[in-house]
Design a protein around this motif. Structure first.
Motif, PDB file in Angstrom:
ATOM      1  N   LYS A 309      47.369  54.406  33.064  1.00  0.00           N
ATOM      2  CA  LYS A 309      46.167  54.657  32.777  1.00  0.00           C
ATOM      3  C   LYS A 309      45.112  54.958  33.765  1.00  0.00           C
ATOM      4  O   LYS A 309      44.068  55.498  33.842  1.00  0.00           O
ATOM      5  N   TYR A 310      45.376  54.524  35.192  1.00  0.00           N
ATOM      6  CA  TYR A 310      44.354  54.566  36.176  1.00  0.00           C
ATOM      7  C   TYR A 310      45.053  55.483  37.394  1.00  0.00           C
ATOM      8  O   TYR A 310      46.223  55.234  37.716  1.00  0.00           O
ATOM      9  N   ASP A 311      44.307  55.962  38.092  1.00  0.00           N
ATOM     10  CA  ASP A 311      44.743  57.087  39.326  1.00  0.00           C
ATOM     11  C   ASP A 311      44.509  56.160  40.313  1.00  0.00           C
ATOM     12  O   ASP A 311      43.561  55.782  40.889  1.00  0.00           O
ATOM     13  N   THR A 312      45.820  55.875  41.058  1.00  0.00           N
ATOM     14  CA  THR A 312      46.012  55.167  42.257  1.00  0.00           C
ATOM     15  C   THR A 312      46.500  55.894  43.328  1.00  0.00           C
ATOM     16  O   THR A 312      46.986  55.507  44.247  1.00  0.00           O
ATOM     17  N   GLY A 313      46.351  57.422  43.211  1.00  0.00           N
ATOM     18  CA  GLY A 313      47.173  58.120  44.217  1.00  0.00           C
ATOM     19  C   GLY A 313      46.404  58.140  45.471  1.00  0.00           C
ATOM     20  O   GLY A 313      45.320  57.802  45.566  1.00  0.00           O
ATOM     21  N   GLY A 314      47.244  57.923  46.398  1.00  0.00           N
ATOM     22  CA  GLY A 314      46.798  57.627  47.779  1.00  0.00           C
ATOM     23  C   GLY A 314      46.676  56.098  48.321  1.00  0.00           C
ATOM     24  O   GLY A 314      46.134  55.872  49.360  1.00  0.00           O
ATOM     25  N   SER A 315      46.684  55.315  47.171  1.00  0.00           N
ATOM     26  CA  SER A 315      46.554  53.995  47.632  1.00  0.00           C
ATOM     27  C   SER A 315      48.018  53.069  47.515  1.00  0.00           C
ATOM     28  O   SER A 315      48.868  53.708  46.806  1.00  0.00           O
ATOM     29  N   PRO A 316      48.128  52.322  48.599  1.00  0.00           N
ATOM     30  CA  PRO A 316      49.398  51.448  48.439  1.00  0.00           C
ATOM     31  C   PRO A 316      49.486  50.321  47.159  1.00  0.00           C
ATOM     32  O   PRO A 316      50.572  50.033  46.912  1.00  0.00           O
ATOM     33  N   TYR A 317      48.346  50.223  46.643  1.00  0.00           N
ATOM     34  CA  TYR A 317      48.170  48.949  45.552  1.00  0.00           C
ATOM     35  C   TYR A 317      48.595  49.699  44.170  1.00  0.00           C
ATOM     36  O   TYR A 317      48.139  50.847  43.763  1.00  0.00           O
ATOM     37  N   LEU A 319      47.455  48.584  41.064  1.00  0.00           N
ATOM     38  CA  LEU A 319      46.315  48.416  40.535  1.00  0.00           C
ATOM     39  C   LEU A 319      45.026  49.024  41.203  1.00  0.00           C
ATOM     40  O   LEU A 319      44.715  48.596  42.310  1.00  0.00           O
ATOM     41  N   PRO A 320      44.072  49.497  40.530  1.00  0.00           N
ATOM     42  CA  PRO A 320      42.745  49.910  41.121  1.00  0.00           C
ATOM     43  C   PRO A 320      41.686  48.656  41.143  1.00  0.00           C
ATOM     44  O   PRO A 320      40.665  48.953  41.054  1.00  0.00           O
ATOM     45  N   ILE A 321      42.081  47.516  42.050  1.00  0.00           N
ATOM     46  CA  ILE A 321      41.224  46.541  42.300  1.00  0.00           C
ATOM     47  C   ILE A 321      40.669  46.689  43.791  1.00  0.00           C
ATOM     48  O   ILE A 321      39.650  46.758  44.022  1.00  0.00           O
ATOM     49  N   ILE A 322      41.619  46.687  44.822  1.00  0.00           N
ATOM     50  CA  ILE A 322      41.381  47.057  46.082  1.00  0.00           C
ATOM     51  C   ILE A 322      41.541  48.486  46.221  1.00  0.00           C
ATOM     52  O   ILE A 322      42.469  49.210  46.244  1.00  0.00           O
ATOM     53  N   LYS A 323      40.411  49.271  46.770  1.00  0.00           N
ATOM     54  CA  LYS A 323      40.388  50.784  46.423  1.00  0.00           C
ATOM     55  C   LYS A 323      40.364  51.418  47.939  1.00  0.00           C
ATOM     56  O   LYS A 323      40.762  52.590  48.050  1.00  0.00           O
ATOM     57  N   ASN A 324      39.839  50.541  48.711  1.00  0.00           N
ATOM     58  CA  ASN A 324      39.613  51.021  50.097  1.00  0.00           C
ATOM     59  C   ASN A 324      40.366  50.147  51.273  1.00  0.00           C
ATOM     60  O   ASN A 324      39.895  49.091  51.598  1.00  0.00           O
ATOM     61  N   VAL A 325      41.425  50.476  51.677  1.00  0.00           N
ATOM     62  CA  VAL A 325      42.283  49.816  52.559  1.00  0.00           C
ATOM     63  C   VAL A 325      41.582  49.828  53.982  1.00  0.00           C
ATOM     64  O   VAL A 325      41.901  48.784  54.881  1.00  0.00           O
ATOM     65  N   ASP A 326      40.531  50.626  54.301  1.00  0.00           N
ATOM     66  CA  ASP A 326      39.865  50.474  55.604  1.00  0.00           C
ATOM     67  C   ASP A 326      38.789  49.400  55.628  1.00  0.00           C
ATOM     68  O   ASP A 326      38.056  49.407  56.686  1.00  0.00           O
ATOM     69  N   THR A 327      38.399  48.847  54.479  1.00  0.00           N
ATOM     70  CA  THR A 327      37.336  47.933  54.422  1.00  0.00           C
ATOM     71  C   THR A 327      37.858  46.414  54.147  1.00  0.00           C
ATOM     72  O   THR A 327      39.179  46.398  53.631  1.00  0.00           O
ATOM     73  N   ASP A 328      37.059  45.582  54.155  1.00  0.00           N
ATOM     74  CA  ASP A 328      37.275  44.038  54.016  1.00  0.00           C
ATOM     75  C   ASP A 328      38.203  44.183  52.428  1.00  0.00           C
ATOM     76  O   ASP A 328      37.418  44.180  51.473  1.00  0.00           O
ATOM     77  N   GLU A 329      39.449  43.820  52.490  1.00  0.00           N
ATOM     78  CA  GLU A 329      39.961  43.772  51.276  1.00  0.00           C
ATOM     79  C   GLU A 329      39.794  42.679  50.452  1.00  0.00           C
ATOM     80  O   GLU A 329      39.883  42.610  49.189  1.00  0.00           O
ATOM     81  N   ARG A 330      39.722  41.477  51.104  1.00  0.00           N
ATOM     82  CA  ARG A 330      39.267  40.287  50.631  1.00  0.00           C
ATOM     83  C   ARG A 330      38.004  40.347  49.577  1.00  0.00           C
ATOM     84  O   ARG A 330      37.801  39.769  48.535  1.00  0.00           O
ATOM     85  N   ARG A 331      37.085  40.918  50.510  1.00  0.00           N
ATOM     86  CA  ARG A 331      35.793  41.224  49.911  1.00  0.00           C
ATOM     87  C   ARG A 331      35.621  42.015  48.662  1.00  0.00           C
ATOM     88  O   ARG A 331      35.161  41.590  47.326  1.00  0.00           O
ATOM     89  N   GLN A 332      36.521  43.094  48.597  1.00  0.00           N
ATOM     90  CA  GLN A 332      36.673  43.773  47.648  1.00  0.00           C
ATOM     91  C   GLN A 332      37.454  43.186  46.390  1.00  0.00           C
ATOM     92  O   GLN A 332      36.737  43.277  45.184  1.00  0.00           O
TER      93      GLN A 332
END
Length: 415
Positions: A309-317, A319-332
């Motif tokens: 149901k969700y587009d997570t192309g380009g993400s290693p994750y 589910l689309p919960i952590i969307k940007n691997v270049d910023t603080d993942e825990r804060r996301q």
């Protein structure tokens, strides 16, 4: 069982320091890392408070390893632990070198005392806050956050005035408990603070900065039964079938709730850190962030429907919960958890539920429904990845994971 973690340090006068791990008597729990100082056939042990699983240590190559499925949080901890151990070894080398340069006899006890003295922090709260800093440094973020909350509360009680470690005693904790109750803390909340302070105090005792005075023996440190947080199968079905097309944020919150239920009550943090590579050949494998335990789940169609149901192309994750691997993942993940639970609460109110609906309710619901279908307690414990129910661990040691997958399939087909 003791496993060498680092090579021993030898000096001309045969002073030796070894870093070891003592495995827990419970196979699924972390072992205790400790230092052993040996000199003139006398040994002295020091517990720095570090923990390590046996499978995270490669005995043959004498190094910490990262087993398959190691979560980001655990990986950060292991990397930091290597640095922390290396730093402590460096301090030991310096201490032993100073004793040798003095050209006098010295004992293992003196080496240990010198090592501990350099970490002496004086008061209880200052010790606790230094411990928080150390925990953050080695990646134990969640524990550091819990201790910070506890110390802030105790600081308010003390008017921010520290108390010497040797003066932490029973009457003080009874007074603190009265303070908590006067500020409307329920027994479970009071117990949470007391258990946190006890953990910090015990660390100070382990480091031999103070003697064990059992200051918590007259305060409540148990856990009361709370308001039931599980919901019946018909409510789960209602949540699943709600049409939330016009409310995408709430729709996402509902999907995360259902994904948790489908995966046997997976916690939000574990869902956040799931990676696409964790799904192989119809099996989802992940290591719990909370305990480090590795779990396997048979991949079911409802799980795939949510992922699709969700587009997570380009993400290693996954589910689309952590969307940007270049910023603080825990804060996301924490921000997402807050938003999801806020929307779920509104969803629960919409359904007229008597309890606040949160992502954690899915975990309680799965266990409750499994129990109502006569799924064995040992199977439920295995499915939830519990490591604190000693009575069920006897069964879990030899439990076939197919029994867990069968139980999950049975529950999902009921929807």
């Amino acid at each position: 069982m003791e496993v060498f973690l680092l090579a021993e340090i030898k000096t001309n006068h045969m002073a030796t320091v070894k870093v070891k791990v003592r495995a827990s008597t419970i196979p699924t729990k972390e072992g205790t890392v400790f230092y052993q100082v040996i000199h003139n056939r006398m040994a002295r042990q020091i517990n720095p408070g570090y923990k390590l699983y046996p499978h995270e240590w490669d005995t043959a190559n004498a190094k910490i390893v990262f087993p398959p499925g190691t979560g980001n949080g655990r990986r950060n901890y292991l990397v930091s632990l290597k640095s922390a151990l290396a730093e402590d070894v460096r301090r030991f080398k310096g201490i032993i070198s100073r004793f040798e340069r003095a050209a006098r006899n010295y004992t293992a006890e003196e080496v240990a005392e010198c090592f501990l003295a350099s970490a002496d922090t004086g008061g209880f709260m200052s010790f606790g806050r230094e411990l928080v800093g150390q925990l953050k440094q080695i990646g134990r973020t969640r524990t550091a956050e819990r201790y910070t909350t506890v110390l802030n509360s105790f600081g308010r009680f003390r008017g921010e005035k520290d108390v010497p470690l040797d003066e932490v005693e029973s009457n003080l904790m009874v007074e603190y408990e009265i303070f908590l109750h006067a500020n409307d803390a329920c027994p479970n909340t009071s117990s949470y603070y007391m258990r946190g302070l006890r953990a910090i105090y015990n660390r100070a005792v382990e480091k031999e900065l103070t003697g064990q005075r059992s200051p918590f023996k007259h305060v409540y440190t148990g856990i009361d039964k709370t308001v039931k947080r599980a919901v019946p199968l018909k409510i789960i079905r209602q949540i699943k079938e709600l049409d939330l097309t016009l409310f995408p944020v709430m729709d996402f919150a509902r999907d995360i709730f259902m994904f948790s239920f489908y995966t046997r009550g997976m916690s939000f943090v574990d869902m956040a850190y799931l990676k696409k590579k964790d799904l192989q050949n119809g099996i989802l494998s992940y290591r719990r962030q909370k305990t480090g335990q590795l779990l396997f789940i048979k991949w079911e169609r409802p799980m795939q429907d949510i992922v699709d149901k969700y587009d997570t192309g380009g993400s290693p994750y996954l589910l689309p919960i952590i969307k940007n691997v270049d910023t603080d993942e825990r804060r996301q993940y924490k921000n997402a958890a807050h938003q999801v639970n806020e929307k779920l609460k509104k969803l629960g109110e919409k359904l007229g539920l008597a309890i606040p609906l949160t992502s954690y309710v899915a975990r309680h619901a799965w266990a409750s429904i499994a129990k109502s279908k006569n799924v064995p307690l040992a199977t439920i414990s295995e499915a939830l990845g519990h490591d604190s129910e000693k009575t069920t661990r006897i069964y879990l040691a030899s439990l076939d994971t197919s029994a867990v997958d069968k139980a999950n399939s049975q529950i999902l087909k009921s929807l």
